[in-house]
Design an enzyme around this catalytic site. Sequence first.
Site, PDB file in Angstrom:
ATOM      1  N   ASP A 197       0.860  -1.179   0.000  1.00  0.00           N
ATOM      2  CA  ASP A 197       0.000   0.000   0.000  1.00  0.00           C
ATOM      3  C   ASP A 197       0.900   1.233   0.000  1.00  0.00           C
ATOM      4  O   ASP A 197       2.076   1.164   0.380  1.00  0.00           O
ATOM      5  CB  ASP A 197      -0.888  -0.027   1.248  1.00  0.00           C
ATOM      6  CG  ASP A 197      -1.770   1.196   1.358  1.00  0.00           C
ATOM      7  OD1 ASP A 197      -2.327   1.640   0.338  1.00  0.00           O
ATOM      8  OD2 ASP A 197      -1.897   1.726   2.480  1.00  0.00           O
ATOM      9  N   ASP A 253      -0.147   5.007   1.006  1.00  0.00           N
ATOM     10  CA  ASP A 253      -0.346   5.957   2.103  1.00  0.00           C
ATOM     11  C   ASP A 253      -0.294   5.242   3.450  1.00  0.00           C
ATOM     12  O   ASP A 253      -1.090   4.342   3.717  1.00  0.00           O
ATOM     13  CB  ASP A 253      -1.695   6.673   1.943  1.00  0.00           C
ATOM     14  CG  ASP A 253      -1.804   7.391   0.610  1.00  0.00           C
ATOM     15  OD1 ASP A 253      -0.900   8.183   0.305  1.00  0.00           O
ATOM     16  OD2 ASP A 253      -2.780   7.151  -0.126  1.00  0.00           O
TER      17      ASP A 253
END
Length: 247
Positions: free
Chosen positions: A17, A19
Site C-alpha cells: 500500500d 499511504d
Amino acid sequence: MTTQLGLPASVQACLFDLDGVVTKTAVVHAAAWKETFDSFLRARDGAGFRPFTDADYSRYVDGMPRADGVRTFLASRSVELPEGDPDDPPDRDTVNGLGNRKNELLLKKIRTDGVEAYDGTLRYLEAVRAAGLRTAVVSSSANTVDVLRSIDAEHLFDTRIDGVVARTRKLPGKPRPDTFLAAAHDLGVEPARAAVFEDALAGMDAGRSGHFGHVVGVDRVGQRDALYAHGADRVVKDLAELLGGAE
C-alpha cells in the site's frame, strides 16, 4: 533470502500500500477527509452537527476508493446523496462531488507541506529487490504516480495498481481483494506466493479474503489488535523491523 526479510520462504512478490506504508500521507488524507466532511455536515446539520473523528476515518474511509469512502461514512450517519458524475465540481453535494472536494484539499496540503517517505520502508524495499523479489504498489489513490515521483521511488516498483488503473479496469477497491489480485497477476505470481503490506483495516480484509501468502500490518496509529483481528499474520510499527530474519 526471504527469511532475512521476515517473510515465509515461499514468498516471491511483495505488494505495498502507499499511504501510511510507503509515505507519510495517511495523516494528510485524514485531515482532508475531516475538513471535507465537517464542512458538509456542519452546513447540513446545524446545531446537531457531529464532527468526523479519527475512529470514523479508520472504520469507514481509510484505504478505500474515494467514492466508496464517501458512501460508507455518510451511510453511518444515515445520509444519502446522489452519485453524480466522476467529474462533478468540488462544490456539488454528490458522492463524487464530495470525493473531488477531498482530493482538491489533499493536493493543496501536499503542495504546501510536501510528501515524506518512511525511511524504514525504503530500506525494506531496497532489500526486497536486492533479494530478487518482485514489487508492486497497490493504492486507491489517483495521485500515486505524482507521489512516488516526489519521493524518487517510482523505480522501486515493477507494477502499479492505483485508483486510475482500478477505474480503467473496473476493479472494486479495498476491502475487496481485486486490486491486490491484479497486482499479483501482473507480476506473474500466485496470491499464495505474495505478501501484502498494509496499514488500513480495509487492506487487512483484502489480504485475508484474497488468500495471500503473508499479510503484514503496519501499525502507525496504535491499532495493533485491530490489524490482527482483520487478518494480519504479523504487525510491525516499521518495516525495518522485518530486516534480519523472521519473528
